[in-house]
Design an enzyme around this catalytic site. Structure first.
Site, PDB file in Angstrom:
ATOM      1  N   ARG A 196       3.802  -4.547   0.360  1.00 55.27           N
ATOM      2  CA  ARG A 196       4.798  -5.514   1.757  1.00 55.27           C
ATOM      3  C   ARG A 196       3.172  -5.460   2.737  1.00 55.27           C
ATOM      4  O   ARG A 196       4.236  -6.241   3.893  1.00 55.27           O
ATOM      5  CB  ARG A 196       6.012  -5.074   2.268  1.00 55.27           C
ATOM      6  CG  ARG A 196       6.774  -5.404   1.417  1.00 55.27           C
ATOM      7  CD  ARG A 196       7.040  -6.378   0.506  1.00 55.27           C
ATOM      8  NE  ARG A 196       8.307  -7.109  -0.193  1.00 55.27           N
ATOM      9  CZ  ARG A 196       8.339  -7.376  -1.649  1.00 55.27           C
ATOM     10  NH1 ARG A 196       6.955  -7.084  -1.825  1.00 55.27           N
ATOM     11  NH2 ARG A 196       9.643  -7.474  -2.068  1.00 55.27           N
ATOM     12  N   MET A 197       2.340  -5.026   2.734  1.00 59.87           N
ATOM     13  CA  MET A 197       0.895  -4.656   3.686  1.00 59.87           C
ATOM     14  C   MET A 197       0.428  -6.549   3.970  1.00 59.87           C
ATOM     15  O   MET A 197      -0.970  -6.249   3.084  1.00 59.87           O
ATOM     16  CB  MET A 197       0.130  -3.693   4.113  1.00 59.87           C
ATOM     17  CG  MET A 197       0.574  -2.563   4.057  1.00 59.87           C
ATOM     18  SD  MET A 197       1.537  -2.729   5.684  1.00 59.87           S
ATOM     19  CE  MET A 197       0.011  -2.290   6.102  1.00 59.87           C
TER      20      MET A 197
END
Length: 217
Positions: A196-197
C-alpha cells in the site's frame, strides 16, 4: 425468527499492487501530455472502455452524485464529454460548474483523477460531434429526456419510433444536448505499489504553470 445474515468477507478480494515506480523525473511537463501517454497504454493493453470515467458532480445545494460517462476528446484545454443538458449531471453542472473525474484503469494498477471548472462547448463543436454519431444514437438523444421519470419501457420505444419516422435520414441536434469540457486545475496520477505504498503524483495549476507534488498514499 431468522438469524441475521453474516457480514460479507472481503479477505479473498485482497490484492497486492505492484507496478513500475512513478517518479517525478518520469513525468511529462504537463498533465495532458502525461495523460495521453497513460491513455495510450490503456488502449494498447486492451482494457475494455479505456475512455470510461466516473464523473462526480454536486448540485447548488451540495448534493453529490456520480456516474460513468465516456470521454470523447481531450487536449490542452481539457477533457470533453457529451450529455443531455437537462439530465441530472447537466443540471448540476449548470448550477455548480465544477467536477471530478476518475479513470479507473485497474488492470494496469493505475488511476487518474481530474478536478476542475466546467464549461459548455460552443454549439458548433457539439454539432460537429453530434452529426458524427450513428443515426440511432442521434434519434436516441431526442427520444430520451435523460433522468426524467418515464411510465414504461414501451413508452420510450414508441417515442423512438415516432422520431425515427419524423427524421428518417438526418435528425437535427437538440437544443438540450451538447458537450462539456472539464478544464483541469488538478490532475493526480496514481500507480499501485506493494504494501500500500502507492505512488501518487499530482499536478496543481499555479498561475500559468503546473506544480508537481507527491502525495502520501
Amino acid at each position: 425468527m431468522d438469524a441475521a445474515p453474516s457480514p460479507p468477507s472481503f479477505a479473498g478480494l485482497r490484492r497486492t499492487y505492484e507496478g513500475q515506480p512513478l517518479r517525478e523525473a518520469d513525468l511529462a511537463a504537463d498533465p495532458v501530455t502525461q495523460f495521453s501517454a497513460w491513455f495510450a497504454d490503456a488502449v494498447e493493453a486492451g482494457l475494455p472502455e479505456p475512455n470510461a470515467l466516473v464523473l462526480a458532480t454536486a448540485s447548488a445545494g451540495g448534493r453529490p452524485t456520480a456516474r460513468t460517462v465516456l470521454l470523447k476528446a481531450f487536449d490542452q484545454e481539457g477533457f470533453v464529454f457529451f450529455t443531455n443538458y437537462e439530465s441530472r449531471k447537466g443540471r448540476d453542472l449548470t448550477e455548480n460548474p465544477r467536477a471530478g473525474l476518475v479513470f479507473p484503469w485497474h488492470p494496469l494498477r493505475r488511476q487518474v483523477r481530474v478536478e476542475g471548472q466546467v464549461v459548455r462547448l460552443p454549439r458548433e463543436d457539439s454539432a460537429a460531434y453530434f452529426h458524427s454519431r450513428p443515426y440511432g444514437s442521434r434519434i436516441g438523444a431526442w427520444a430520451s429526456r435523460q433522468s426524467a421519470v418515464v411510465p414504461s419501457r414501451e413508452s420510450l420505444d414508441e417515442r423512438y419510433r415516432e422520431l425515427a419516422e419524423r427524421w428518417p435520414e438526418e435528425p437535427p441536434m437538440p437544443d438540450f444536448w451538447g458537450g462539456f469540457r472539464v478544464v483541469p486545475s488538478e490532475v493526480e496520477f496514481w500507480q499501485g505499489q506493494v504494501d500500500r505504498m502507492h505512488d501518487r503524483l499530482r499536478y496543481r495549476r499555479s498561475g500559468d504553470a503546473w506544480v508537481v507534488e507527491r502525495l502520501a498514499p
